[in-house]
Design a protein around this motif. Structure first.
Motif, PDB file in Angstrom:
ATOM      1  N   VAL A 135       1.061  -1.172   0.025  1.00 28.87           N
ATOM      2  CA  VAL A 135       0.063   0.075   0.003  1.00 28.87           C
ATOM      3  C   VAL A 135       0.925   1.219  -0.083  1.00 28.87           C
ATOM      4  N   ALA A 136       1.135   1.806  -1.255  1.00 25.61           N
ATOM      5  CA  ALA A 136       2.222   2.625  -1.293  1.00 25.61           C
ATOM      6  C   ALA A 136       1.979   4.173  -1.187  1.00 25.61           C
ATOM      7  N   GLU A 137       0.641   4.356  -0.478  1.00 22.87           N
ATOM      8  CA  GLU A 137       0.209   5.819  -0.084  1.00 22.87           C
ATOM      9  C   GLU A 137      -0.730   5.453   1.039  1.00 22.87           C
ATOM     10  N   PRO A 138      -1.002   6.547   1.965  1.00 30.78           N
ATOM     11  CA  PRO A 138      -2.044   6.412   2.806  1.00 30.78           C
ATOM     12  C   PRO A 138      -3.572   6.456   2.238  1.00 30.78           C
ATOM     13  N   ILE A 139      -4.253   5.104   2.818  1.00 28.37           N
ATOM     14  CA  ILE A 139      -5.519   4.865   2.375  1.00 28.37           C
ATOM     15  C   ILE A 139      -6.308   4.932   3.509  1.00 28.37           C
ATOM     16  N   PRO A 140      -7.799   5.059   3.275  1.00 31.51           N
ATOM     17  CA  PRO A 140      -8.799   5.206   4.439  1.00 31.51           C
ATOM     18  C   PRO A 140      -8.765   3.895   5.343  1.00 31.51           C
ATOM     19  N   GLU A 141      -9.165   3.957   6.526  1.00 27.07           N
ATOM     20  CA  GLU A 141      -8.953   2.583   7.539  1.00 27.07           C
ATOM     21  C   GLU A 141      -9.877   1.609   6.822  1.00 27.07           C
ATOM     22  N   THR A 142     -11.277   1.992   6.424  1.00 23.50           N
ATOM     23  CA  THR A 142     -11.762   0.828   5.695  1.00 23.50           C
ATOM     24  C   THR A 142     -11.046   0.139   4.567  1.00 23.50           C
ATOM     25  N   ALA A 143     -10.212   0.823   3.799  1.00 28.44           N
ATOM     26  CA  ALA A 143      -9.464   0.211   2.705  1.00 28.44           C
ATOM     27  C   ALA A 143      -8.355  -0.770   3.417  1.00 28.44           C
ATOM     28  N   VAL A 144      -7.751  -0.062   4.439  1.00 26.99           N
ATOM     29  CA  VAL A 144      -6.755  -0.929   5.103  1.00 26.99           C
ATOM     30  C   VAL A 144      -7.065  -2.339   5.472  1.00 26.99           C
ATOM     31  N   VAL A 171      -3.764  -0.647  11.536  1.00 28.77           N
ATOM     32  CA  VAL A 171      -2.903  -1.642  10.465  1.00 28.77           C
ATOM     33  C   VAL A 171      -2.677  -2.887  11.475  1.00 28.77           C
ATOM     34  N   PRO A 172      -2.549  -3.818  10.773  1.00 31.88           N
ATOM     35  CA  PRO A 172      -2.490  -5.287  11.572  1.00 31.88           C
ATOM     36  C   PRO A 172      -1.091  -5.197  11.962  1.00 31.88           C
ATOM     37  N   ALA A 173      -0.684  -6.139  13.154  1.00 34.77           N
ATOM     38  CA  ALA A 173       0.505  -6.260  13.603  1.00 34.77           C
ATOM     39  C   ALA A 173       1.474  -6.955  12.440  1.00 34.77           C
ATOM     40  N   SER A 174       0.862  -7.645  11.734  1.00 32.44           N
ATOM     41  CA  SER A 174       1.678  -8.371  10.761  1.00 32.44           C
ATOM     42  C   SER A 174       2.442  -7.644   9.792  1.00 32.44           C
ATOM     43  N   ALA A 175       1.835  -6.583   9.507  1.00 29.86           N
ATOM     44  CA  ALA A 175       2.226  -5.587   8.384  1.00 29.86           C
ATOM     45  C   ALA A 175       3.584  -4.778   8.575  1.00 29.86           C
ATOM     46  N   THR A 176       4.463  -4.512   7.847  1.00 28.90           N
ATOM     47  CA  THR A 176       5.390  -3.516   7.891  1.00 28.90           C
ATOM     48  C   THR A 176       5.009  -2.180   7.493  1.00 28.90           C
ATOM     49  N   VAL A 177       5.351  -1.444   8.366  1.00 26.92           N
ATOM     50  CA  VAL A 177       4.726  -0.083   8.397  1.00 26.92           C
ATOM     51  C   VAL A 177       5.896   0.904   7.950  1.00 26.92           C
ATOM     52  N   PHE A 178       5.519   1.732   7.073  1.00 28.05           N
ATOM     53  CA  PHE A 178       6.612   2.993   6.636  1.00 28.05           C
ATOM     54  C   PHE A 178       5.787   4.436   6.628  1.00 28.05           C
ATOM     55  N   GLU A 179       6.661   5.255   7.242  1.00 34.57           N
ATOM     56  CA  GLU A 179       6.076   6.430   7.304  1.00 34.57           C
ATOM     57  C   GLU A 179       6.322   7.181   5.817  1.00 34.57           C
ATOM     58  N   ALA A 180       5.081   7.772   5.358  1.00 31.67           N
ATOM     59  CA  ALA A 180       4.938   8.723   4.253  1.00 31.67           C
ATOM     60  C   ALA A 180       5.992   9.918   4.237  1.00 31.67           C
TER      61      ALA A 180
END
Length: 224
Positions: A135-144, A171-180
């Motif tokens: 997910v390469a840009e922030p999207i709504p929580e419903t979409a996440v 975001v789920p704990a299993s995801a790798t999260v990056f700050e835009a």
């Protein structure tokens, strides 16, 4: 196969042509690294959108799940303000000359195609055999939530770009999260993310993939 979620931006000849925006540049970097890539996003049903389809094909990026929106114009990146002639046409969106990033028109994001949860759910159902989702840009929580469910269902690695420091992001704990980043004028963030996704897609554990990409791109981890 890698699925990259996010809207692409067309780039005018005065800005070098090709693709702009983090999602398209992530997809392009992953394709250059040898991955099979599909881009999930939206573009306008206009000439710029048609040109964008050709640029995606030239970059080796699949776009069977890229929707066309007749109600909104394809966003277009043009040159920086500092590079524009003094008599630039009236009405062109201008960038802050200090930010180093090309300007994008329409300047108001609400006037560009909007990618919502239903669009993403439909696209992920249509695309088979993916092992990595970015997910390469922030999207709504419903979409996440839709993306997280899809990743969990097929056992795909999930990488998510969030706004700010990501505090409160669902975001789920299993995801790798990056700050835009506030801007990515040289494409270094997108390149890192695309190459990382390609390494993970080849079966490299994500921690080892980080080290591999950091070494190849000469990146320095935050805090070092």
């Amino acid at each position: 196969m890698i699925v990259v979620v996010g809207n692409p931006i067309a780039r005018l000849p005065d800005a070098g042509g090709g693709l702009a925006g983090v999602p398209a540049q992530v997809a392009a970097a992953a394709a250059r690294a040898g991955a099979t890539v599909q881009l999930v996003g939206k573009a306008g049903e206009d000439r710029a959108g048609n040109d964008l389809m050709l640029e995606l094909a030239r970059a080796g990026i699949g776009h069977v799940a890229l929707l066309r929106d007749p109600a909104h114009a394809t966003p277009i990146a043009s040159a920086d303000r500092k590079d524009e002639a003094p008599d630039a046409p009236a009405g062109r969106a201008l960038a802050d000359p200090t930010d180093g990033a090309p300007s994008v028109s329409p300047a108001d994001p609400s006037e560009r195609p909007q990618l919502d949860a239903a669009d993403i759910e439909l696209a992920l159902r249509y695309l088979p055999d993916y092992s990595t989702i970015v997910v390469a840009e922030p999207i709504p929580e419903t979409a996440v939530a839709i993306v997280a469910d899809a990743a969990s269902w097929v056992g795909a690695t999930l990488m998510i770009v969030v706004a700010g420091a990501g505090e409160g992001a669902a975001v789920p704990a299993s995801a790798t999260v990056f700050e835009a980043p506030s801007a990515d004028p040289d494409g270094s963030f997108a390149t890192m993310l695309g190459e990382l996704a390609a390494a993970v897609d080849r079966g490299t554990p994500i921690e080892a993939a980080f080290r591999e990409v950091e070494g190849r791109l000469g990146l320095t981890p935050a805090g070092d």
